[in-house]
Design a protein around this motif. Sequence first.
Motif, PDB file in Angstrom:
ATOM      1  N   LEU A 179       0.822  -1.204   0.000  1.00  0.00           N
ATOM      2  CA  LEU A 179       0.000   0.000   0.000  1.00  0.00           C
ATOM      3  C   LEU A 179       0.862   1.262   0.000  1.00  0.00           C
ATOM      4  O   LEU A 179       0.620   2.203  -0.758  1.00  0.00           O
ATOM      5  N   ILE A 180       1.901   1.260   0.829  1.00  0.00           N
ATOM      6  CA  ILE A 180       2.743   2.452   0.985  1.00  0.00           C
ATOM      7  C   ILE A 180       3.666   2.651  -0.213  1.00  0.00           C
ATOM      8  O   ILE A 180       3.772   3.763  -0.759  1.00  0.00           O
ATOM      9  N   PHE A 181       4.332   1.583  -0.660  1.00  0.00           N
ATOM     10  CA  PHE A 181       5.376   1.729  -1.674  1.00  0.00           C
ATOM     11  C   PHE A 181       4.902   1.463  -3.102  1.00  0.00           C
ATOM     12  O   PHE A 181       5.495   1.967  -4.055  1.00  0.00           O
ATOM     13  N   LEU A 182       3.842   0.653  -3.265  1.00  0.00           N
ATOM     14  CA  LEU A 182       3.397   0.273  -4.606  1.00  0.00           C
ATOM     15  C   LEU A 182       1.985   0.751  -4.931  1.00  0.00           C
ATOM     16  O   LEU A 182       1.485   0.494  -6.019  1.00  0.00           O
ATOM     17  N   ASN A 183       1.344   1.401  -3.971  1.00  0.00           N
ATOM     18  CA  ASN A 183      -0.021   1.901  -4.158  1.00  0.00           C
ATOM     19  C   ASN A 183      -0.991   0.766  -4.497  1.00  0.00           C
ATOM     20  O   ASN A 183      -1.912   0.937  -5.295  1.00  0.00           O
ATOM     21  N   GLU A 184      -0.789  -0.392  -3.877  1.00  0.00           N
ATOM     22  CA  GLU A 184      -1.667  -1.540  -4.099  1.00  0.00           C
ATOM     23  C   GLU A 184      -2.798  -1.516  -3.069  1.00  0.00           C
ATOM     24  O   GLU A 184      -2.549  -1.635  -1.869  1.00  0.00           O
ATOM     25  N   THR A 185      -4.000  -1.354  -3.543  1.00  0.00           N
ATOM     26  CA  THR A 185      -5.157  -1.316  -2.646  1.00  0.00           C
ATOM     27  C   THR A 185      -5.887  -2.654  -2.677  1.00  0.00           C
ATOM     28  O   THR A 185      -5.929  -3.331  -3.704  1.00  0.00           O
ATOM     29  N   LEU A 186      -6.465  -3.016  -1.552  1.00  0.00           N
ATOM     30  CA  LEU A 186      -7.210  -4.261  -1.428  1.00  0.00           C
ATOM     31  C   LEU A 186      -8.655  -3.959  -1.087  1.00  0.00           C
ATOM     32  O   LEU A 186      -8.963  -2.942  -0.460  1.00  0.00           O
ATOM     33  N   SER A 187      -9.536  -4.859  -1.496  1.00  0.00           N
ATOM     34  CA  SER A 187     -10.940  -4.713  -1.138  1.00  0.00           C
ATOM     35  C   SER A 187     -11.123  -5.121   0.323  1.00  0.00           C
ATOM     36  O   SER A 187     -10.259  -5.764   0.926  1.00  0.00           O
ATOM     37  N   TRP A 188     -12.269  -4.758   0.890  1.00  0.00           N
ATOM     38  CA  TRP A 188     -12.512  -5.111   2.291  1.00  0.00           C
ATOM     39  C   TRP A 188     -12.577  -6.626   2.470  1.00  0.00           C
ATOM     40  O   TRP A 188     -12.160  -7.156   3.509  1.00  0.00           O
ATOM     41  N   MET A 189     -13.051  -7.356   1.457  1.00  0.00           N
ATOM     42  CA  MET A 189     -13.091  -8.818   1.545  1.00  0.00           C
ATOM     43  C   MET A 189     -11.680  -9.401   1.572  1.00  0.00           C
ATOM     44  O   MET A 189     -11.401 -10.382   2.289  1.00  0.00           O
ATOM     45  N   GLN A 190     -10.781  -8.808   0.798  1.00  0.00           N
ATOM     46  CA  GLN A 190      -9.410  -9.292   0.794  1.00  0.00           C
ATOM     47  C   GLN A 190      -8.710  -8.997   2.121  1.00  0.00           C
ATOM     48  O   GLN A 190      -7.922  -9.809   2.607  1.00  0.00           O
ATOM     49  N   TRP A 191      -9.014  -7.836   2.710  1.00  0.00           N
ATOM     50  CA  TRP A 191      -8.472  -7.546   4.036  1.00  0.00           C
ATOM     51  C   TRP A 191      -8.999  -8.542   5.059  1.00  0.00           C
ATOM     52  O   TRP A 191      -8.265  -8.982   5.951  1.00  0.00           O
ATOM     53  N   MET A 192     -10.281  -8.919   4.930  1.00  0.00           N
ATOM     54  CA  MET A 192     -10.847  -9.922   5.830  1.00  0.00           C
ATOM     55  C   MET A 192     -10.157 -11.275   5.653  1.00  0.00           C
ATOM     56  O   MET A 192      -9.922 -12.012   6.615  1.00  0.00           O
TER      57      MET A 192
END
Length: 304
Positions: free
Chosen positions: A258-271
């Motif tokens: 997230l910090i270095f590559l700007n890769e965002t995850l969906s809330w389901m993936q965080w779960m």
Amino acid sequence: MSLKDKKSSVLVPIILLLIAMLSIQGGASLAKTLFPAVGAQGVTAYRLFLGTIILMIFLRPWRKQTTRTPAPGARWWLVAYGLSLGGMNLLFYMSLRTVPLGIAVALEFIGPLAVAMCSSRRVVDFLWIGLVIVGLGLLLPLRQSVNGIDPVGACYALGAGFFWALYIIFGQRAGANYGTRSVALGALVATIIAVPIGVAHAGSDLFALSLLPVAIGVAILSTALPYSLEMVALTRLPAQTFGTLTSLEPAIGALSGLIFLNETLSWMQWMGLFAVIVASMGASLTIRRKTKLETVEIEKGDPL
């Protein structure tokens, strides 16, 4: 040994392991920026070749050992450790081509989690197994979604997890016989396998001097520093403690992406990440304790 000394003897390898995890995930983020130039295979060759040179310089594995004599046939544990190290690196980078860093780490982490689960046979283990299944269901491409994960990349990550499990098993055996020398010697074995693959894929691009500074940074952050620190932790911590702490690695990977590559995850993936982390921590904390003999065998490593 005083209570203060006992706490210190446990705290130091724990701190070293946390530093190793931060380093290796930061290095993975940096390595991904080299993919357009030399591909995942080329980055693996960079990482292992340069990392091995650094390890050889600082660890000097050829020096005479005064604290132990390797057991007969111990060299095969060393070779197996090196092969597992090479396979883990190559498949993990192959997965990063199409899978976000945090998810790749979570899928890869199924390997060491399986090692922890194999040490216990109790009803509570089914809870952790269930959480892993839930986590995989949220992470793997089992549903139609814009955030679905590439199935080929997911398989590479799971393959890396298989080699990670072997890395833990063979690393403890190699470390018990060769101490921290096994890190450099194992990396040499991995390099012998990875460099020809990298050259075959990237060709002359692999020798571009403009890429060398970043490649050295990847080698230090991803190989030389973390594997040296991990070997110290592996030879001084029970598998239970090691597994519990490394449970944090998927979250560290996700934050790094997230910090270095700007890769965002969906809330389901965080779960899904959360489920894998909880399952790993739970399995490590409820695993049956090692016998005294097993603990002594693991704690025979040399200091850096």
